[in-house]
Scaffold this motif. Structure first.
Motif, PDB file in Angstrom:
ATOM      1  N   ILE A 181       0.835  -1.206   0.000  1.00 33.65           N
ATOM      2  CA  ILE A 181       0.000   0.000   0.000  1.00 33.65           C
ATOM      3  C   ILE A 181       0.867   1.252   0.000  1.00 33.65           C
ATOM      4  N   GLU A 182       1.926   1.268   0.800  1.00 37.93           N
ATOM      5  CA  GLU A 182       2.816   2.436   0.843  1.00 37.93           C
ATOM      6  C   GLU A 182       3.484   2.659  -0.508  1.00 37.93           C
ATOM      7  N   ALA A 183       3.904   1.546  -1.157  1.00 40.45           N
ATOM      8  CA  ALA A 183       4.516   1.670  -2.482  1.00 40.45           C
ATOM      9  C   ALA A 183       3.498   2.186  -3.498  1.00 40.45           C
ATOM     10  N   TYR A 184       2.293   1.677  -3.424  1.00 36.74           N
ATOM     11  CA  TYR A 184       1.207   2.090  -4.328  1.00 36.74           C
ATOM     12  C   TYR A 184       0.909   3.582  -4.168  1.00 36.74           C
ATOM     13  N   GLU A 185       0.757   4.023  -2.939  1.00 35.13           N
ATOM     14  CA  GLU A 185       0.454   5.431  -2.697  1.00 35.13           C
ATOM     15  C   GLU A 185       1.620   6.330  -3.093  1.00 35.13           C
ATOM     16  N   GLY A 186       2.841   5.817  -2.947  1.00 36.72           N
ATOM     17  CA  GLY A 186       4.016   6.579  -3.369  1.00 36.72           C
ATOM     18  C   GLY A 186       4.036   6.809  -4.875  1.00 36.72           C
ATOM     19  N   ILE A 187       3.667   5.782  -5.640  1.00 32.54           N
ATOM     20  CA  ILE A 187       3.637   5.922  -7.103  1.00 32.54           C
ATOM     21  C   ILE A 187       2.521   6.882  -7.518  1.00 32.54           C
ATOM     22  N   LEU A 188       1.378   6.794  -6.848  1.00 34.33           N
ATOM     23  CA  LEU A 188       0.297   7.746  -7.126  1.00 34.33           C
ATOM     24  C   LEU A 188       0.784   9.177  -6.929  1.00 34.33           C
ATOM     25  N   ASP A 189       1.499   9.418  -5.817  1.00 36.60           N
ATOM     26  CA  ASP A 189       2.012  10.763  -5.535  1.00 36.60           C
ATOM     27  C   ASP A 189       2.990  11.223  -6.611  1.00 36.60           C
ATOM     28  N   GLU A 190       3.858  10.304  -7.060  1.00 34.98           N
ATOM     29  CA  GLU A 190       4.835  10.651  -8.104  1.00 34.98           C
ATOM     30  C   GLU A 190       4.140  11.082  -9.396  1.00 34.98           C
ATOM     31  N   LYS A 191       3.000  10.457  -9.657  1.00 38.57           N
ATOM     32  CA  LYS A 191       2.272  10.762 -10.894  1.00 38.57           C
ATOM     33  C   LYS A 191       1.261  11.894 -10.706  1.00 38.57           C
ATOM     34  N   GLY A 192       1.194  12.439  -9.491  1.00 40.60           N
ATOM     35  CA  GLY A 192       0.264  13.543  -9.233  1.00 40.60           C
ATOM     36  C   GLY A 192      -1.193  13.124  -9.247  1.00 40.60           C
ATOM     37  N   LEU A 193      -1.484  11.899  -8.759  1.00 44.44           N
ATOM     38  CA  LEU A 193      -2.839  11.362  -8.789  1.00 44.44           C
ATOM     39  C   LEU A 193      -3.306  10.970  -7.397  1.00 44.44           C
ATOM     40  N   ILE A 194      -4.630  10.951  -7.203  1.00 41.22           N
ATOM     41  CA  ILE A 194      -5.209  10.272  -6.043  1.00 41.22           C
ATOM     42  C   ILE A 194      -6.289   9.336  -6.562  1.00 41.22           C
TER      43      ILE A 194
END
Length: 605
Positions: A181-194
């Motif tokens: 989950i932390e990795a998933y949320e980190g990638i979302l942040d990198e791409k500017g998405l929620i």
């Protein structure tokens, strides 16, 4: 002024409230003045009570320009509440904000306050589409635990249940889940998405951390209404604790622990029971079932295997049929199409296909049923994971536009003003009266020129995309997921697609039509009702599994209970006594233990 004329000038909710007087629970909820939890069983009139109460609170308790926020489980529930409120003179957006939990968090918390609170996000905020979230989930799994082909529901449930990331429980209860989950949320942040869960988690973070956010929300919405509380899980429960018991909002919550069937998403019926037991909350129970016949109520009690004091609100006895079809699900469905549906249509005058529903376990069963029904040339609505197109706020709006064009403009069942209001709500980027006027004119012009019930959906949708819809779904960051769903709808309705023959009139009936048979999973049936309910595939080893835990077995009982209580007059339970697993191995476990228990209960009764 005569008494008759005086009554005509009363608000609609006052006239409708007379219907609540003869029900002690409904009347108590209508007259509640503080925090109130309405514990409402199936067919108990909870939606009627809820909407009349909301209309009263808007008129008597909340001064203009303040309003009421109403949170529902899904867009389908929100759609029905809006429809009911319209009959009472209350329009969505006119001081009543009605929508899903993630919609409420995004629109009223994240978008207005995230940047002010200096959350480290990319602005303006963009919503990840389903395609994007699936891709990012795969990437996160590969980076952490080396599995790239499956995002297990355990990760979703973990993310929605363990909300305190600073607690030791977050890391220790399921270390792999926390890492993924932390990795998933980190990638979302990198791409500017929620994503959708992110909307809720960020909204909850802002409300918990900042008193000024709570005060701002309470100033705008002094009353919070929550429908289907038992299904919304820990994030909603914590949001209620913050906004209502810390922030000062008044709460009206409605739900039924016996209809909690989404444990795999993190829902817990105990949260509603705990809420209703608070000393500062007035609990109100609705025990009369106005929908189901007496035998169906008796069957539903047996399904729960727990004592309940539900009573029928009418004299209809109802009936429960049992049918063994030895040839498996295909044989069951053949019997349904050849015998049960034709005979049921003849048994009651005026009954149509829209009064009948076939309920089943999953989308694979749905494929078998849809094929058999198609051979009968019956029109049908399908609600499961293999539906040719998936619902979203925009596709729901398209269904209503199609219904208007197919004839609802004559009878007023779909109001043009409501279609315009929702269209403008999608177009948040428009900030001038001139732009709003152009968008409104563009839509109205299209609708009036395309009142063509027999036009192919593909052609109608293609023209609407050119009349502003394409520009809207391309430009609005909040509609990224809707864009995928609209484009898929265009694809499946084009040549050689699954829906290449359907018309505007057919598409407009997807929201419900007297001519459409309903095919739906047991999970998706919640909130619906029919004269006749047919449940197929009731084999031990499927419903329930043989190795279900105690908690899982209780939830499966609630799922079966939900299926039974969709019916007003007839329930048909079909089984073969055997089933196959995904590898084709046959298991002869007999019919479901739930069917045994229901039949025994009815015989004993």
């Amino acid at each position: 002024m005569s008494l008759r004329k005086a009554s005509l000038h009363k608000p609609s909710y006052i006239l409708k409230a007379k219907d609540l007087r003869n029900n002690e629970g409904q009347w108590a909820a209508y007259n509640s003045t503080g925090h109130c939890v309405l514990l409402a069983g199936p067919g108990s009139g909870k939606t009627k009570t809820l909407t009349i109460k909301m209309a009263r609170m808007l008129t008597e308790d909340v001064k203009v320009p303040r309003g009421i926020a109403c949170i529902t489980y899904n867009n389908q529930c929100a759609r029905e509440l809006k429809r009911r409120l319209k009959t009472l003179g209350v329009d969505d957006g006119n001081r009543a904000s009605i929508g899903t939990l993630h919609g409420f968090c995004l629109k009223h918390i994240v978008l207005p306050y995230a940047q002010l609170a200096k959350l480290p996000k990319t602005y303006p905020i963009s919503i990840a589409s389903t395609v994007e979230t699936n891709s990012i989930q795969k990437e996160a799994l590969g980076k952490t635990i080396g599995i790239e082909n499956r995002w297990d529901i355990r990760f979703d449930a973990y993310r929605r249940t363990i909300l305190d990331r600073e607690s030791g429980e977050w890391r220790t209860k399921d270390e792999d889940a926390a890492k993924v989950i932390e990795a998933y949320e980190g990638i979302l942040d990198e791409k500017g998405l929620i994503d959708f869960d992110g909307m809720v988690l960020i909204g909850l973070h802002l409300v918990k951390k900042h008193e000024w956010v709570r005060k701002s929300l309470t100033a705008r919405f002094p009353i919070l209404v929550v429908d289907e509380y038992q299904d919304l899980g820990h994030p909603l429960d914590q949001l209620v604790q913050c906004l209502c018991f810390q922030g000062g909002m008044r709460l009206l919550a409605v739900g039924d622990p016996d209809q909690s069937i989404y444990g795999f998403t993190g829902a817990e019926p105990a949260l509603l029971r705990k809420l209703s037991a608070r000393g500062d909350v007035e609990p109100v129970e609705l025990k009369l079932n106005y929908r189901c016949g007496k035998k169906i109520i008796q069957a539903s009690k047996a399904a729960l295997a727990e004592s309940r004091d539900f009573e029928s609100g009418h004299e209809d006895a109802g009936i429960v049929y049992f049918k063994e079809c030895s040839g498996g699900l295909v044989d069951q469905v053949k019997y349904v199409c050849d015998t049960i549906v034709p005979e049921a249509l003849l048994r009651r005058k005026g009954r149509g296909l829209g009064d009948v529903a076939i309920l089943y376990l999953d989308k694979n069963d749905g494929n078998i049923i849809a094929e058999a029904v198609s051979q009968k040339d019956w029109q049908f609505v399908r609600i499961d994971g293999n539906n040719p197109y998936q619902p979203s706020p925009v596709t729901y709006w398209l269904e209503d536009c199609a219904a208007w064009c197919a004839g609802a403009w004559k009878d007023g069942n779909v109001r043009l003003s409501e279609l315009i209001s929702r269209w403008l709500a999608f177009n948040e980027r428009l900030d001038s009266s001139l732009q709003h006027r152009h968008a409104r004119t563009q839509l109205v012009s299209f609708l009036f020129k395309h009142r063509t019930p027999d036009m192919k959906l593909c052609d109608w949708l293609s023209k609407l995309l050119k009349h502003g819809l394409q520009e809207t779904i391309d430009s609005e960051p909040r509609l990224r997921d809707d864009k995928d769903k609209v484009e898929n709808l265009l694809k499946v309705s084009s040549a050689n697609g699954k829906l290449d023959t359907i018309t505007v009139a057919f598409f407009g009936g997807q929201g419900g039509s007297p001519d459409h048979l309903t095919l739906t999973t047991l999970h998706s049936a919640k909130g619906l009702e029919y004269d006749v309910v047919i449940i197929v595939g009731l084999e031990q080893g499927r419903i329930p599994w043989n190795n279900d835990s105690e908690d899982t077995l209780r939830e499966k009982r609630r799922l079966f209970y939900v299926g039974l209580t969709r019916a007003r007059h007839e329930v048909h339970l079909l089984y073969s006594g055997w089933c196959k697993n995904q590898y084709g191995r046959r298991f002869n476990n007999g019919r479901s233990q739930f069917v045994d228990e229901v039949e025994k209960s009815l015989i004993d009764e």
